[in-house]
Design a protein around this motif. Structure first.
Motif, PDB file in Angstrom:
ATOM      1  N   GLU A 381     -82.020   6.793 -44.567  1.00  0.00           N
ATOM      2  CA  GLU A 381     -80.772   6.003 -42.754  1.00  0.00           C
ATOM      3  C   GLU A 381     -79.328   6.300 -43.628  1.00  0.00           C
ATOM      4  OE1 GLU A 381     -81.321   2.624 -45.996  1.00  0.00           O
ATOM      5  OE2 GLU A 381     -82.730   3.767 -45.329  1.00  0.00           O
ATOM      6  N   TRP A 382     -79.268   6.515 -44.955  1.00  0.00           N
ATOM      7  CA  TRP A 382     -77.611   6.679 -45.144  1.00  0.00           C
ATOM      8  C   TRP A 382     -78.202   8.522 -45.415  1.00  0.00           C
ATOM      9  CZ3 TRP A 382     -77.269  10.229 -49.517  1.00  0.00           C
ATOM     10  CH2 TRP A 382     -78.559  10.376 -49.968  1.00  0.00           C
ATOM     11  N   MET A 383     -78.802   9.316 -45.844  1.00  0.00           N
ATOM     12  CA  MET A 383     -78.806  10.196 -45.633  1.00  0.00           C
ATOM     13  C   MET A 383     -78.416  11.126 -44.287  1.00  0.00           C
ATOM     14  SD  MET A 383     -81.157  13.508 -47.222  1.00  0.00           S
ATOM     15  CE  MET A 383     -80.861  15.412 -47.238  1.00  0.00           C
ATOM     16  N   ASP A 384     -79.757  10.366 -43.180  1.00  0.00           N
ATOM     17  CA  ASP A 384     -79.224  10.361 -41.981  1.00  0.00           C
ATOM     18  C   ASP A 384     -77.578  10.074 -41.599  1.00  0.00           C
ATOM     19  OD1 ASP A 384     -79.851  10.384 -38.844  1.00  0.00           O
ATOM     20  OD2 ASP A 384     -80.354   8.591 -39.386  1.00  0.00           O
ATOM     21  N   GLU A 385     -77.874   8.879 -41.410  1.00  0.00           N
ATOM     22  CA  GLU A 385     -76.337   8.849 -40.295  1.00  0.00           C
ATOM     23  C   GLU A 385     -75.131   9.142 -41.292  1.00  0.00           C
ATOM     24  OE1 GLU A 385     -76.154   7.979 -37.358  1.00  0.00           O
ATOM     25  OE2 GLU A 385     -78.344   6.631 -37.160  1.00  0.00           O
ATOM     26  N   GLY A 386     -75.495   8.883 -42.658  1.00  0.00           N
ATOM     27  CA  GLY A 386     -73.562   8.842 -43.130  1.00  0.00           C
ATOM     28  C   GLY A 386     -73.546  10.150 -43.787  1.00  0.00           C
ATOM     29  N   PHE A 387     -74.365  11.648 -43.466  1.00  0.00           N
ATOM     30  CA  PHE A 387     -74.219  13.077 -43.310  1.00  0.00           C
ATOM     31  C   PHE A 387     -74.227  13.114 -41.869  1.00  0.00           C
ATOM     32  CE2 PHE A 387     -76.156  15.098 -47.258  1.00  0.00           C
ATOM     33  CZ  PHE A 387     -75.968  14.262 -48.256  1.00  0.00           C
ATOM     34  N   THR A 388     -73.817  12.116 -41.066  1.00  0.00           N
ATOM     35  CA  THR A 388     -73.976  12.458 -39.669  1.00  0.00           C
ATOM     36  C   THR A 388     -72.604  11.830 -39.196  1.00  0.00           C
ATOM     37  OG1 THR A 388     -76.052  12.668 -38.839  1.00  0.00           O
ATOM     38  CG2 THR A 388     -74.356  11.926 -37.067  1.00  0.00           C
ATOM     39  N   SER A 389     -72.365  11.114 -39.745  1.00  0.00           N
ATOM     40  CA  SER A 389     -71.009  10.706 -39.519  1.00  0.00           C
ATOM     41  C   SER A 389     -69.137  11.500 -40.900  1.00  0.00           C
ATOM     42  CB  SER A 389     -70.672   9.291 -40.311  1.00  0.00           C
ATOM     43  OG  SER A 389     -71.479   7.750 -39.696  1.00  0.00           O
ATOM     44  N   TYR A 390     -70.435  11.824 -41.912  1.00  0.00           N
ATOM     45  CA  TYR A 390     -69.347  12.660 -42.295  1.00  0.00           C
ATOM     46  C   TYR A 390     -68.927  13.943 -41.617  1.00  0.00           C
ATOM     47  CZ  TYR A 390     -67.747  16.305 -46.067  1.00  0.00           C
ATOM     48  OH  TYR A 390     -67.379  16.931 -46.663  1.00  0.00           O
ATOM     49  N   ILE A 391     -70.064  14.434 -40.780  1.00  0.00           N
ATOM     50  CA  ILE A 391     -69.848  16.028 -39.847  1.00  0.00           C
ATOM     51  C   ILE A 391     -68.911  15.137 -38.675  1.00  0.00           C
ATOM     52  CG2 ILE A 391     -70.740  17.135 -38.385  1.00  0.00           C
ATOM     53  CD1 ILE A 391     -73.226  17.267 -40.282  1.00  0.00           C
ATOM     54  N   GLU A 392     -68.960  13.940 -38.046  1.00  0.00           N
ATOM     55  CA  GLU A 392     -68.478  14.049 -36.898  1.00  0.00           C
ATOM     56  C   GLU A 392     -66.727  13.268 -37.245  1.00  0.00           C
ATOM     57  OE1 GLU A 392     -67.792   9.370 -34.609  1.00  0.00           O
ATOM     58  OE2 GLU A 392     -69.465  10.042 -36.244  1.00  0.00           O
ATOM     59  N   GLU A 393     -66.537  13.131 -38.327  1.00  0.00           N
ATOM     60  CA  GLU A 393     -65.401  12.866 -38.335  1.00  0.00           C
ATOM     61  C   GLU A 393     -64.256  14.091 -39.257  1.00  0.00           C
ATOM     62  OE1 GLU A 393     -63.191  10.124 -38.940  1.00  0.00           O
ATOM     63  OE2 GLU A 393     -65.010   9.356 -37.549  1.00  0.00           O
TER      64      GLU A 393
END
Length: 620
Positions: A381-393
């Motif tokens: 889940e961290w790879m999914d949500e974490g990398f997505t949050s990184y792109i978002e910011e």
């Protein structure tokens, strides 16, 4: 699936040097569905023909489908989880005061028979032959009269009746904002089978994994409804909302909406008679649609501004993380927050502009992590949500905030959230299965914030240019596949030449923390102290009394290579000195100096996730 096969053949020669698993395989699925909706009862009848290709190297005597609507019934595992977790999702509970004490009660437990969700399977056929099946919670088990041979493609025909539950989580009817149908996790979805076996997670609350496939979906619904959906609408002139004067082909006062999508692994849609549709095309050619309720002038203005910013997002993300490969992307008002699906997202729409753009950017970023790379959200889940949050910011900083001076660490807010988690005493290893966290607080901060920190801190370890190259190389190797975190690590190692086993293992699988300090400073040396049990390479910026500066780089022995110099403005004109590597078994390191020191600072870019930075800087 032909596109995937061609891609595999074309890239097979180049993959070996970048760590692609030579034995990699994945199953094929192609869905054709016909759906007849009764908008008055919130029920529908479904028919599905599914082509299933077995590439696993073994025979399969059973297959499984997910029946996600069945979670929205009293007594389900999702219901019981809400009753027993200490901090249940506020959207899924009601607050009540009993004997003067405020308590949360599961909304699912309160559902009446006409409000629950269900998917009742009427029949299953395997290559035209009726077969036995068993429903067990949110899983359908299908026993086969003959095994599916390796390399074979077979057909399943399913018929089912479903009832759309009250809007509680992701799926549902009559959302708080007034959307009639939010149709997510709405069809019997083939379970994922890979090198780890069948993925048969009960729907408790977290997210999903599924095989890539093509979808051909026809939805029959009252002619007054407008739909926003995955895929590309095949008959816009025959339905409401997409052309000025549609020629409706009615069947008992219904319109038929026909959609097709290729190489996606989930299909979602929403419908409401009050929806309006707007669209624009990105410079890269992505047709972006918005489908929303025009509640008032402010809402309409926000959605129109958000549409332009969304098209910019696809160009920005395509440049930095690889081109968006589908023709369309649709942003639909619905659901209970924001949730990503193949070429579509459902989000709540009654937001201010920044909030609306932020959630659009987050869910659209999931088009890469998790929909272009079919990451297992139940496991990683961290790879999914974490990398997505990184792109978002990154995108918000670049496109919405548009600062004159870019932040050295563009995801500083995620770091602060991670520090709160690390000091909370409820942190758990980030590798924990998504449903099994003791608290929602830990899950959210592990997956979204610590996962984003892992990405940005990786740039600190290997260099920000190497991080950019890693994301793009990962795109080239793993699009339309199901990579694991180790696959990403291997690409980063190949790009940078740096060994990263220690970093991924300790930061993901443990709750160890990073904590460094500047120790004693003398005329001959600066002491750097590792107060923690997680060693890292160190950038140490020293300013001397004569006004000159020097950046000391201390690599970690386990890296077996050095990070290249980075082009931050604060380092312009600063001498960079690479020192002998530091052992993780050694708690202190002395940096030699030959001039009087004025100040010392560990990592002025703030990308090192040091949980206590009060002692990271010293001025003499």
């Amino acid at each position: 699936m032909k596109q995937t096969i061609i891609y595999l053949l074309l890239t097979a020669v180049s993959l070996a040097s970048y760590g692609q698993r030579k034995t990699y395989w994945q199953q094929d699925v192609d869905y054709t569905m016909d759906i007849d909706v009764n908008e008055k009862t919130y029920q529908y009848d479904g028919k599905m023909k599914l082509k299933y290709g077995n590439n696993s190297g073994q025979e399969l005597s059973k297959v499984y489908f997910h029946l996600y609507f069945n979670a929205f019934q009293p007594g389900s595992m999702m219901d019981e989880r809400l009753k027993n977790i200490s901090d249940p999702d506020a959207r899924m509970v009601t607050k009540k005061v009993i004997d003067g004490i405020s308590k949360s009660e599961s909304r699912i437990a309160e559902l009446k028979p006409e409000q629950i969700g269900f998917q009742k399977i009427k029949s299953v056929k395997y290559n035209g032959q009726a077969v036995s099946f068993k429903e067990d919670g949110t899983i359908l088990e299908v026993s086969l009269p003959s095994s599916i041979k390796d390399g074979a493609t077979v057909e399943f025909d399913l018929e089912w009746q479903a009832q759309v539950p009250e809007q509680i989580r992701r799926s549902g009817r009559n959302s708080k904002e007034g959307v009639a149908f939010s149709m997510t996790q709405w069809y019997p979805k083939m379970a994922h089978f890979d090198e780890f076996g069948w993925h048969l997670d009960e729907y408790v609350g977290r997210e999903f994994i599924a095989p890539f496939g093509d979808f051909d979906v026809t939805i029959h619904i009252n002619k007054d409804y407008v739909i926003g959906s995955s895929g590309k609408l095949q008959n816009p002139s025959e339905v409401k909302g997409y052309v000025s004067k549609p020629k409706l082909k009615l069947n008992k006062n219904k319109a038929s909406w026909h959609y097709k999508a290729k190489n996606i692994h989930d299909f979602a849609w929403a419908a409401d008679p009050k929806f309006v549709v707007d669209s624009a095309k990105s410079k890269g050619g992505v047709q972006v649609y918005t489908v929303y309720l025009p509640t008032d002038g402010t809402i309409v203005s926000n959605w129109k501004q958000a549409l332009g910013l969304a098209t910019e997002f696809f160009d920005f993300t395509g440049q930095h993380f690889g081109a968006y490969p589908w023709e369309t992307y649709t942003i639909v008002q619905g659901g209970d927050g924001g949730m990503e699906y193949g070429t579509v997202t459902l989000i709540t729409g009654g937001r201010n502009l920044k909030s609306l753009v932020g959630v659009i950017y987050h869910e659209a970023a999931h088009s890469w992590y998790q929909h272009l790379f079919g990451i297992n959200e139940t496991v990683d889940e961290w790879m999914d949500e974490g990398f997505t949050s990184y792109i978002e910011e990154l995108a918000l900083t670049e496109l919405f905030v548009r600062p004159q001076a870019k932040a050295l660490n563009p995801i500083g807010a995620a770091y602060l959230a991670y520090y709160r988690l690390a000091n909370s005493k409820v942190e758990e290893p980030m590798s924990l299965l998504a449903d099994y966290y003791n608290t929602n607080f830990a899950y959210s901060n592990e997956a979204y914030n610590k996962g984003a920190v892992l990405a940005e801190q990786l740039g600190y370890i290997i260099g920000k240019e190497n991080l950019q190259k890693t994301f793009l190389k990962f795109y080239d190797l793993w699009k339309f596949k199901h990579p694991t975190p180790n696959d990403f690590k291997r690409v980063a190692e190949d790009v940078s030449g740096i060994n990263l086993k220690w970093y991924f293992n300790l930061f993901i699988n443990t709750t160890r923390k990073i904590d460094y300090a500047v120790g004693n400073v003398t005329g001959t040396g600066i002491e750097v102290v590792n107060k923690s049990n997680l060693a890292m390479p160190i950038d140490l910026l020293v300013e001397y009394q004569d006004g000159t500066k020097e950046l000391f780089y201390i690599p970690l022995r386990e890296m077996r290579a050095d990070k290249p110099a980075e082009g931050f403005d604060i380092y312009n004109g600063v001498k960079r000195t690479v020192l002998t590597d530091w052992f993780w078994t050694q708690p202190t390191y002395v940096v030699p100096v030959s001039k009087a020191v004025k100040s010392v600072e560990i990592d002025p870019t703030k990308r090192l996730a040091d949980v206590d930075q009060e002692d990271n800087k010293k001025t003499l």
